[in-house]
Scaffold this active site. Sequence first.
Site, PDB file in Angstrom:
ATOM      1  N   ARG A  11     -11.595   3.912   9.949  1.00 37.03           N
ATOM      2  CA  ARG A  11     -11.548   2.515  10.380  1.00 37.03           C
ATOM      3  C   ARG A  11     -12.901   2.016  10.865  1.00 37.03           C
ATOM      4  O   ARG A  11     -13.092   0.820  11.079  1.00 37.03           O
ATOM      5  CB  ARG A  11     -10.527   2.338  11.502  1.00 37.03           C
ATOM      6  CG  ARG A  11      -9.094   2.428  11.027  1.00 37.03           C
ATOM      7  CD  ARG A  11      -8.144   2.109  12.161  1.00 37.03           C
ATOM      8  NE  ARG A  11      -6.790   2.541  11.841  1.00 37.03           N
ATOM      9  CZ  ARG A  11      -5.882   1.781  11.224  1.00 37.03           C
ATOM     10  NH1 ARG A  11      -6.191   0.563  10.868  1.00 37.03           N
ATOM     11  NH2 ARG A  11      -4.681   2.252  10.970  1.00 37.03           N
ATOM     12  N   LYS A  63       0.828  -1.212   0.000  1.00 39.16           N
ATOM     13  CA  LYS A  63       0.000   0.000   0.000  1.00 39.16           C
ATOM     14  C   LYS A  63       0.866   1.267   0.000  1.00 39.16           C
ATOM     15  O   LYS A  63       0.619   2.200  -0.774  1.00 39.16           O
ATOM     16  CB  LYS A  63      -0.906  -0.024   1.235  1.00 39.16           C
ATOM     17  CG  LYS A  63      -1.953   1.034   1.266  1.00 39.16           C
ATOM     18  CD  LYS A  63      -2.837   0.836   2.481  1.00 39.16           C
ATOM     19  CE  LYS A  63      -1.990   0.819   3.737  1.00 39.16           C
ATOM     20  NZ  LYS A  63      -2.664   1.403   4.905  1.00 39.16           N
ATOM     21  N   ARG A 112      -2.487 -10.465  12.138  1.00 44.49           N
ATOM     22  CA  ARG A 112      -2.581  -9.092  11.601  1.00 44.49           C
ATOM     23  C   ARG A 112      -3.471  -9.074  10.370  1.00 44.49           C
ATOM     24  O   ARG A 112      -4.264  -8.150  10.168  1.00 44.49           O
ATOM     25  CB  ARG A 112      -1.183  -8.561  11.246  1.00 44.49           C
ATOM     26  CG  ARG A 112      -0.425  -8.022  12.454  1.00 44.49           C
ATOM     27  CD  ARG A 112       1.045  -7.889  12.187  1.00 44.49           C
ATOM     28  NE  ARG A 112       1.354  -6.965  11.101  1.00 44.49           N
ATOM     29  CZ  ARG A 112       2.476  -7.011  10.382  1.00 44.49           C
ATOM     30  NH1 ARG A 112       3.378  -7.946  10.613  1.00 44.49           N
ATOM     31  NH2 ARG A 112       2.679  -6.140   9.441  1.00 44.49           N
ATOM     32  N   ARG A 117      12.062  -6.529  11.511  1.00 44.83           N
ATOM     33  CA  ARG A 117      10.830  -6.241  12.249  1.00 44.83           C
ATOM     34  C   ARG A 117      10.319  -7.531  12.877  1.00 44.83           C
ATOM     35  O   ARG A 117      10.014  -8.489  12.174  1.00 44.83           O
ATOM     36  CB  ARG A 117       9.766  -5.667  11.301  1.00 44.83           C
ATOM     37  CG  ARG A 117       9.860  -4.178  11.120  1.00 44.83           C
ATOM     38  CD  ARG A 117       8.826  -3.675  10.141  1.00 44.83           C
ATOM     39  NE  ARG A 117       7.450  -3.863  10.622  1.00 44.83           N
ATOM     40  CZ  ARG A 117       6.408  -3.290  10.020  1.00 44.83           C
ATOM     41  NH1 ARG A 117       6.577  -2.548   8.945  1.00 44.83           N
ATOM     42  NH2 ARG A 117       5.202  -3.485  10.486  1.00 44.83           N
ATOM     43  N   ARG A 153      10.179 -10.588   3.974  1.00 51.61           N
ATOM     44  CA  ARG A 153      10.601  -9.253   4.407  1.00 51.61           C
ATOM     45  C   ARG A 153      11.233  -9.331   5.795  1.00 51.61           C
ATOM     46  O   ARG A 153      12.217  -8.649   6.084  1.00 51.61           O
ATOM     47  CB  ARG A 153       9.375  -8.317   4.435  1.00 51.61           C
ATOM     48  CG  ARG A 153       9.700  -6.869   4.694  1.00 51.61           C
ATOM     49  CD  ARG A 153       8.506  -5.972   4.395  1.00 51.61           C
ATOM     50  NE  ARG A 153       7.638  -5.817   5.560  1.00 51.61           N
ATOM     51  CZ  ARG A 153       6.487  -5.115   5.549  1.00 51.61           C
ATOM     52  NH1 ARG A 153       6.051  -4.560   4.435  1.00 51.61           N
ATOM     53  NH2 ARG A 153       5.768  -5.007   6.630  1.00 51.61           N
TER      54      ARG A 153
END
Length: 369
Positions: A268, A193, A325, A313, A307
């Site tokens: 949201r 995104k 998630r 991360r 990733r």
Amino acid sequence: MIKLHDLHFKPFISEDEIQATVQHMVTAIADDLQDEVPVFVGILNGSFMFVSDFVKKYPKPCEVTFIKLASYEGLKSTDDIQRLVGLTQDLTGRTVVILEDIIDSGKTLAEVHRIFKNENVKELKIATLFYKPEAYKKDFKLHYVGMEIPNKFIVGYGLDYDGLGRDLPAIYQLKTTQHMTNFVLFGPPGAGKGTQAEFLKEKYSLVHISTGDVFRFNIKNETALGMLAKSYMDKGELVPDQVTIDMLNAEVEKNADAKGFIFDGFPRTNAQAEALDKLMDQKDSQINAMIALEVDDEVLVQRLLERGKTSGRADDADENIIRNRIKEYYKKTAILKDYYSAQDKYYGVDGVGSIEDITERLSAVIDSL
Ligand code: IMP
Ligand code: MG
């Protein structure tokens, strides 16, 4: 909505409302003048439709004539009023009613008074269909006012913007913000995104409003809204929607001449989506679309794990966390998908493929808005 030259106008006063207003004026004037045969003087060009409808409704004998004055250039009243066609008949002893389409600064009206000062009329009355009290700078009495309107430029029903719009049967008002393309961009974690938002903002000269960035900016710079938001966060409470909306509003205001906005991270909830609609409405604009990148869960998991190997991360390294998630994302966006689908504004875009291919697909949606 209509476009004249470079500007957009929105519907403001309907034909029916105009006709009802004209009828009111006719009744009031006919009542006052009784059996006097008045001379109605229209001020060209703008008043031709008003005068036509007015005298058709006028219940008693009357005379009609015109003078032609010009004071407007584009969107602004100018000081230089030109008398293009003056009075062509003797009005000595007559009751004259000026029929104006609109009184703005009153400069045209001052000229009208100058013209009639030496005409020895019995009585001079001023009737105007529209009147902008905030713009009026003179003291001349307005005997009959059809409708008071805000100090915004209008077109239609005889009134023009640089020659166009006189023929419209209804009145349209200048939009304070011009045409924008606004959309909310969604995508599950790992859908790309952020990357796409960067490309789209360049390609379409849009402003990317990432709610997370806006929050961080306001808190870091200790703005009033930032401090307010922080006071909730410090207590472990959710920041009220209104605070977030006020921050977004400030962002929109800062970029008043943007071609549009990409909203990212907001809304949201349904309530937030409604608040955003209201905000855009206040800006004479709207959210045109919800665009969601669609990527199969397994592809996302693989991408994020990949990733995680290099990004460091922690939440990209654990498959369970990743799956959670993604699940969270769908739970939250399902509501919004329904909200925007109900308005025919939901667009799902296949988010699997090369970055360029995905940008192409997103562009096709944006071009169609
Ligand atoms: P004034 O001399 O400033 O009172 O302006 C009166 C004339 O300006 C009107 O007769 C119109 O021709 C023009 N005018 C004023 N406001 C508008 C508007 O909003 N749209 C189009 N023409 C306007
Ligand atoms: Mg006029």
